[in-house]
Design a protein around this motif. Structure first.
Motif, short mmCIF file in Angstrom:
data_model
loop_
_atom_site.label_atom_id
_atom_site.label_comp_id
_atom_site.label_asym_id
_atom_site.label_seq_id
_atom_site.Cartn_x
_atom_site.Cartn_y
_atom_site.Cartn_z
N THR A 150 36.77 39.18 43.20
CA THR A 150 37.79 38.70 43.42
C THR A 150 38.72 38.22 42.64
O THR A 150 39.94 38.16 42.49
N TYR A 151 37.81 37.49 41.50
CA TYR A 151 38.53 36.80 40.36
C TYR A 151 38.07 37.48 39.03
O TYR A 151 36.86 37.67 39.19
N ILE A 152 38.87 37.50 38.09
CA ILE A 152 38.27 37.82 36.82
C ILE A 152 37.43 36.68 36.27
O ILE A 152 37.63 35.27 36.14
N SER A 153 36.19 37.15 35.59
CA SER A 153 35.30 36.27 35.11
C SER A 153 35.03 36.70 33.64
O SER A 153 35.40 37.66 33.08
N MET A 207 30.83 34.58 38.85
CA MET A 207 31.83 34.50 39.78
C MET A 207 32.12 36.09 39.76
O MET A 207 33.38 36.45 39.51
#
Lengths: 335, 335
Positions: B5-8, B1
């Motif tokens: 957009t999002y923390i991975s 991911m």
């Protein structure tokens, strides 16, 4: 589950269980002459510089709330500890524990807010570290900030300077932060437009710093005003007598507390100062604070008295109520 | 991911995603002349004292592993950052984020270990804070430590001091920490008696400090030796040429890596130093390190070369392999 076998939420609330955990585990193993678990910040001599050093962790939920967010709170919380210790904050370090799945746009907003708060009070974030926690092993974002400040000229401040007859002041209404954050959670179906008091207390501490009768300052966070009074009472062996009629509490805070059975005296503030000052200078400090926007609602709320080490509230109708040390945690993750 | 957009998890691994996150969020908002996101520790002038200041977060899982635990790691990790920056560590602050339900006896053991590690290297924990996380919002225990050290006399160290022809040394075998912690999780059905290399590197950095040809030191933690070489290459524009035959890797580390497809050059160490030194003093540094118990397996592993900024591995059979910047996270919560 306060059975001394497992950590419970009450171990984090600023009250008795937290104090006992810190004493029985952290202080017992780490104890050294410089570590004072009762102080907001420790004095360090580095070369010819008189520095103050402090650290604070932040787990507030939700991450954004009316009047602040975890980013600005991480600056104000730690620099306020330096401010009430009589220092001018200079440098911060920042640790971020970020949960997998956190929205990057939210993280960006929170760090921008943190940076703005630091700029506003003239401190620099000069060191940092980030760790990512697996989904389900974090609460979105936890921060820790550690601060270095330089001691300002003025009287040495400390619990050991407090004398019977000294006056107790608070710089503004108590409990706004606790209730504003609680309302932002919308968990009780309550809403309101109350804003957190989260802010820098530097204008307040700077205004007080050169009063030679100033004994002690503390910002009432977890555990609230009552817990600060308990710390004063325990450390000095003196009684703290508060006048209920003089305590500044906003109406919405009072209403929510009545509905949910909270006591505003135990709720967290994040932008207030409690000061103990020699009686002859109490009015002077009050006037200085009330002249500031941050202290316009400051009040003289009580006195220190010889005798038992207890915290007493004089109620409106002439009675007295003993304020106990905080036991259960009314609002976890409040700061 | 890794869709921005999002923390991975890869945002925490010490490789490219972590570097980009730090640059695009933390450095962008917090940037100031004193903040150097490439440095292990920042130099602060406090009065007439030349101080170094650094911070580190710890999330290792399990909390105890062969050769160490999160408590001792929280001391060694931060004091090692001060040590490789050329300082003598003096003071630490400690943040503990404790999950509800953690066994108090375990917490006690971990803080006792932390205290012992601090005592052993002569640093004092002088400030602290604890927060309790609700069950399911933590991973047992996270720690953050912030350290202040005093700069030792010696040449100024930094990536900008590195020159073509300089030699690269490592103080001992790489990857022991990563594999020891991974084995302690027992998640692949593998067991072994490998111990983490987690330890203070102060004996190593003290032994190197007065060599006037010493350019730079770093402890290879997350991202391992390869990531340190990438940082050197990126900052200097020079190539780092490593000789595979010279790289110290223990047999059990090599075996596990072959089974699971890991590369030991990207695995975390917690008690090793990578040093860059002028070629004329490489043998001198090697001899000093090998004379210490902490450096008995030190090796001269490579050289800096003009030309492309890349990290090249000379393989045993005379070939060359380009070592890429770390992308995915092989082992989350390794430190």
């Amino acid at each position: 589950m306060n059975d001394d076998t497992y950590i419970s939420l009450a171990h984090g609330n600023g009250g008795r269980f937290m104090r006992e955990l810190i004493e029985s585990v952290f202080q017992r193993h780490l104890g050294n002459p410089a570590l004072d678990v009762q102080a907001d910040a420790v004095r360090l001599q580095l070369g010819d510089a008189h520095c103050l050093f402090t650290t604070d962790g932040f787990t507030v939920q939700p991450l954004e709330f009316p009047g602040g967010d975890i980013g600005s709170l991480a600056v104000h919380g730690t620099t306020n500890d330096l401010a009430v210790a009589g220092a001018e904050p200079k440098y911060l370090s920042l640790n971020a524990f970020i949960e997998e799945g956190l929205e990057l746009a939210l993280l960006d907003r929170l760090i921008a807010s943190l940076a703005a708060a630091a700029r506003d009070i003239g401190v620099q974030v000069v060191a940092g570290d980030t760790k990512v926690l697996r989904r389900g092993e974090g609460g979105g974002l936890y921060l820790a900030t550690t601060g270095i400040g330089l001691a300002l000229p003025g009287p040495v401040l400390g619990l050991d300077r407090i004398r019977p007859g000294d006056a107790v002041l608070v710089s503004g209404p108590v409990g706004d932060h606790g209730i504003a954050v609680m309302l932002a959670r919308e968990q009780f179906g309550l809403r309101g437009d109350l804003r957190s008091d989260a802010a820098s207390v530097l204008p307040l501490t700077r205004a007080a710093r050169d009063l030679d009768g100033l004994r002690f300052m503390r910002d009432p966070t977890r555990g609230g005003l009552a817990s600060v009074c308990h710390e004063i009472s325990r450390a000095t062996g003196l009684g703290v007598r508060l006048r209920e009629a003089a305590l500044p509490v906003r109406d919405p805070v009072r209403s929510v507390c009545e509905m949910l059975g909270y006591d505003p005296l135990y709720l967290a503030c994040e932008g207030r100062v409690v000061a103990v000052v020699a009686p002859a200078q109490a009015e002077a400090l009050l006037a200085r604070w009330q002249a500031l926007p941050e202290g316009s609602e400051a009040c003289l709320i009580g006195t220190l008295e010889a005798g038992a080490d207890r915290v007493l509230l004089e109620t409106g109708i002439g009675g007295e109520r003993l304020l106990e040390e905080l036991e259960d945690d009314p609002l976890p993750r409040i700061c």
